[in-house]
Design a protein around this motif. Structure first.
Motif, PDB file in Angstrom:
ATOM      1  N   LEU A   1      -1.308 -31.674  61.593  1.00  0.00           N
ATOM      2  CA  LEU A   1      -1.467 -30.367  60.570  1.00  0.00           C
ATOM      3  C   LEU A   1      -1.914 -28.960  61.447  1.00  0.00           C
ATOM      4  O   LEU A   1      -1.477 -27.918  61.244  1.00  0.00           O
ATOM      5  CB  LEU A   1      -2.709 -30.734  59.878  1.00  0.00           C
ATOM      6  CG  LEU A   1      -2.535 -31.615  58.731  1.00  0.00           C
ATOM      7  CD1 LEU A   1      -3.970 -32.309  58.127  1.00  0.00           C
ATOM      8  CD2 LEU A   1      -1.501 -30.948  57.397  1.00  0.00           C
TER       9      LEU A   1
ATOM     10  N   ARG B   1       1.425 -27.776  62.593  1.00  0.00           N
ATOM     11  CA  ARG B   1       2.286 -27.154  61.288  1.00  0.00           C
ATOM     12  C   ARG B   1       1.730 -25.699  61.161  1.00  0.00           C
ATOM     13  O   ARG B   1       2.280 -24.738  60.783  1.00  0.00           O
ATOM     14  CB  ARG B   1       2.245 -27.803  60.322  1.00  0.00           C
ATOM     15  CG  ARG B   1       3.187 -27.589  59.226  1.00  0.00           C
ATOM     16  CD  ARG B   1       3.051 -28.321  57.970  1.00  0.00           C
ATOM     17  NE  ARG B   1       1.950 -28.000  57.121  1.00  0.00           N
ATOM     18  CZ  ARG B   1       1.760 -28.549  55.935  1.00  0.00           C
ATOM     19  NH1 ARG B   1       2.787 -29.306  55.347  1.00  0.00           N
ATOM     20  NH2 ARG B   1       0.753 -28.203  55.219  1.00  0.00           N
TER      21      ARG B   1
ATOM     22  N   ASP C   1       1.397 -32.413  51.467  1.00  0.00           N
ATOM     23  CA  ASP C   1       1.622 -31.874  53.015  1.00  0.00           C
ATOM     24  C   ASP C   1       1.690 -33.096  53.976  1.00  0.00           C
ATOM     25  O   ASP C   1       2.343 -32.904  54.838  1.00  0.00           O
ATOM     26  CB  ASP C   1      -0.010 -31.164  53.404  1.00  0.00           C
ATOM     27  CG  ASP C   1      -0.038 -29.881  52.543  1.00  0.00           C
ATOM     28  OD1 ASP C   1       0.620 -29.022  52.555  1.00  0.00           O
ATOM     29  OD2 ASP C   1      -1.116 -30.341  51.585  1.00  0.00           O
TER      30      ASP C   1
ATOM     31  N   ILE D   1      -5.578 -29.550  51.469  1.00  0.00           N
ATOM     32  CA  ILE D   1      -4.556 -30.389  51.947  1.00  0.00           C
ATOM     33  C   ILE D   1      -4.180 -31.696  50.737  1.00  0.00           C
ATOM     34  O   ILE D   1      -5.273 -32.324  50.736  1.00  0.00           O
ATOM     35  CB  ILE D   1      -4.869 -31.026  53.298  1.00  0.00           C
ATOM     36  CG1 ILE D   1      -5.022 -29.892  54.378  1.00  0.00           C
ATOM     37  CG2 ILE D   1      -3.830 -31.971  53.867  1.00  0.00           C
ATOM     38  CD1 ILE D   1      -3.769 -28.903  54.697  1.00  0.00           C
TER      39      ILE D   1
END
Length: 410
Positions: free
Chosen positions: A207, A210, A114, A32
């Motif tokens: 996250l 997503r 990200d 990430i």
């Protein structure tokens, strides 16, 4: 690379080479990428947590570096004792965000990340073209976490806010006045650290979303709102229900036991200890051990509710009893009786217990532990705190390469 991206601040040739990772990056967030547009304590703590958990955090610093680099003494002009841990596992990029070149470079980095985490005031983010609308247009699945003093949908959204201001605005000062008789602030950057934890958790939750849906989103952490929620967990107390209810003579808002001025560590024969008889049987055991008549029949702790209502007098009596034994004697007794207790640790005790590491520029330092341990994906200290702009060229070249690869795939 675009000319606009080339015109950024890069450290001079006499700067030590970038710190190389002593081991492979590990942690649950490995892979990430996070663009860190934060400063001082709140945002840097959040990104430290995420970096410790494996995220590649690219810290954007203006000329002169982050404020935390000079907060207190340190072994190097750019590395205070605070910064040595707060900036660990991150890369530093030095950009002048007041110039088109700096903004273009920040956009190039954001398009390859990200997550973006920003703690500037909303108006400044819009003026610098670093707001959610601008950056999400570059990367539609971007997670953009914006943290500021007050909620975006209020008139105070652009008010400057530091820890002191938010403590006063979220009930901390009122709590201290009710305990000690005058308004005060907690002697720690309480709201900065609370909100840093909230930011890290919120980013991780976004996250997860997503990963499930492919959707990025805007995440807001307003310091006053987050801290008020934190404070009211127990201090909402009887005021939460309508109509409010309270013990006689006690305000409905505020949890009486923890707001007692008597709630503090105890002096023993040879030191300090904190005894915490939470249950009625704990009080009975301590008073019986001290030879108090009728210890098993004291109405002040006939049940849990009674013990909570009578915290002040019970704490006072225990403080008087504590002086009759040494700290070790009390620890032994409490251990056998199942009563929570601990020796009082000083701040220096905590530092002395920390492991040592060696920074390639500033030398040995103590490493503050990570806040969570993962059995399958443990985090590591894989990069020491960088100097200002230490990774500018590497990070921008890398962003260029990633952009070109993305364009080829597209």
């Amino acid at each position: 690379m675009d000319a606009a991206v080339v015109e950024v601040n890069v450290r001079s040739d006499d700067t030590p080479a970038p710190h190389r990772d002593p081991s492979a990056v590990t942690g649950p967030l490995r892979g990430i990428r996070i663009l860190d547009l934060t400063r001082v304590i709140m945002g840097p703590l959040a990104t430290q947590i995420l970096a410790d958990q494996g995220a590649d955090v690219i810290l954007v610093e203006a000329n002169g570096g982050d404020t935390n680099r000079v907060m207190g003494p340190g072994p190097h002009p750019e590395l205070s004792g605070i910064a040595l841990n707060l900036l660990r596992n991150k890369r530093s990029v030095d950009l002048d965000l007041k110039t088109p070149a700096g903004i273009a470079a920040a956009h190039r980095l954001a398009a390859t990340c990200d997550v973006v985490i920003a703690t500037m005031r909303p108006a400044a983010l819009e003026r610098l073209q670093l707001d959610y609308a601008t950056l999400s247009a570059l990367k539609p699945d971007l997670i953009y976490c914006q943290a500021q003093g007050f909620p975006l949908d209020t008139s105070r959204a652009n008010d400057p806010a530091y820890d002191d201001i938010i403590q006063a605005a979220s009930g901390v000062s009122d709590m201290m006045e009710r305990v000690w008789g005058q308004p005060a602030l907690l002697p720690t950057v309480f709201t900065d650290k609370v909100c840093g934890l909230v930011i890290a958790q919120a980013v991780t939750a976004a996250l997860v979303h997503r990963e499930r849906t492919g959707e990025g989103q805007h995440v807001e952490v307003a310091m006053q709102e987050a801290t008020a929620a934190f404070m009211l967990t127990e201090h909402g107390s009887g005021a939460i229900q309508e109509p409010p209810v309270a013990y006689p003579g006690v305000p409905a808002a505020g949890y009486p036991r923890v707001m007692s001025a008597e709630r503090r560590p105890h002096v023993t024969k040879d030191g300090q200890i904190h005894l915490f008889p939470y249950l009625p049987k704990h009080y009975a055991a301590i008073f019986a051990a001290a030879g108090v008549d009728g210890a098993d029949r004291d109405p002040r702790y006939a049940d849990q509710r009674a013990a909570l209502r009578n915290s002040d007098s019970l704490y006072r009596d225990i403080r008087a009893i504590a002086t009759t034994r040494t700290t070790d004697e009390w620890l032994k007794f409490c251990g056998s009786a199942g009563i929570p207790a601990t020796r009082v640790a000083t701040l220096q005790d905590l530092v002395d217990d920390l492991p040592l590491a060696t920074h390639p520029v500033s030398g040995p330092y103590r490493v503050i532990p990570q806040m969570a341990r993962f059995s399958r994906t443990p985090g590591t200290l894989h990069r020491h705190a960088p100097l200002i702009g230490e990774h500018t060229r590497d990070a921008l070249d890398e962003a260029e390469t990633l952009t070109q690869r993305s364009e080829v795939r597209g």
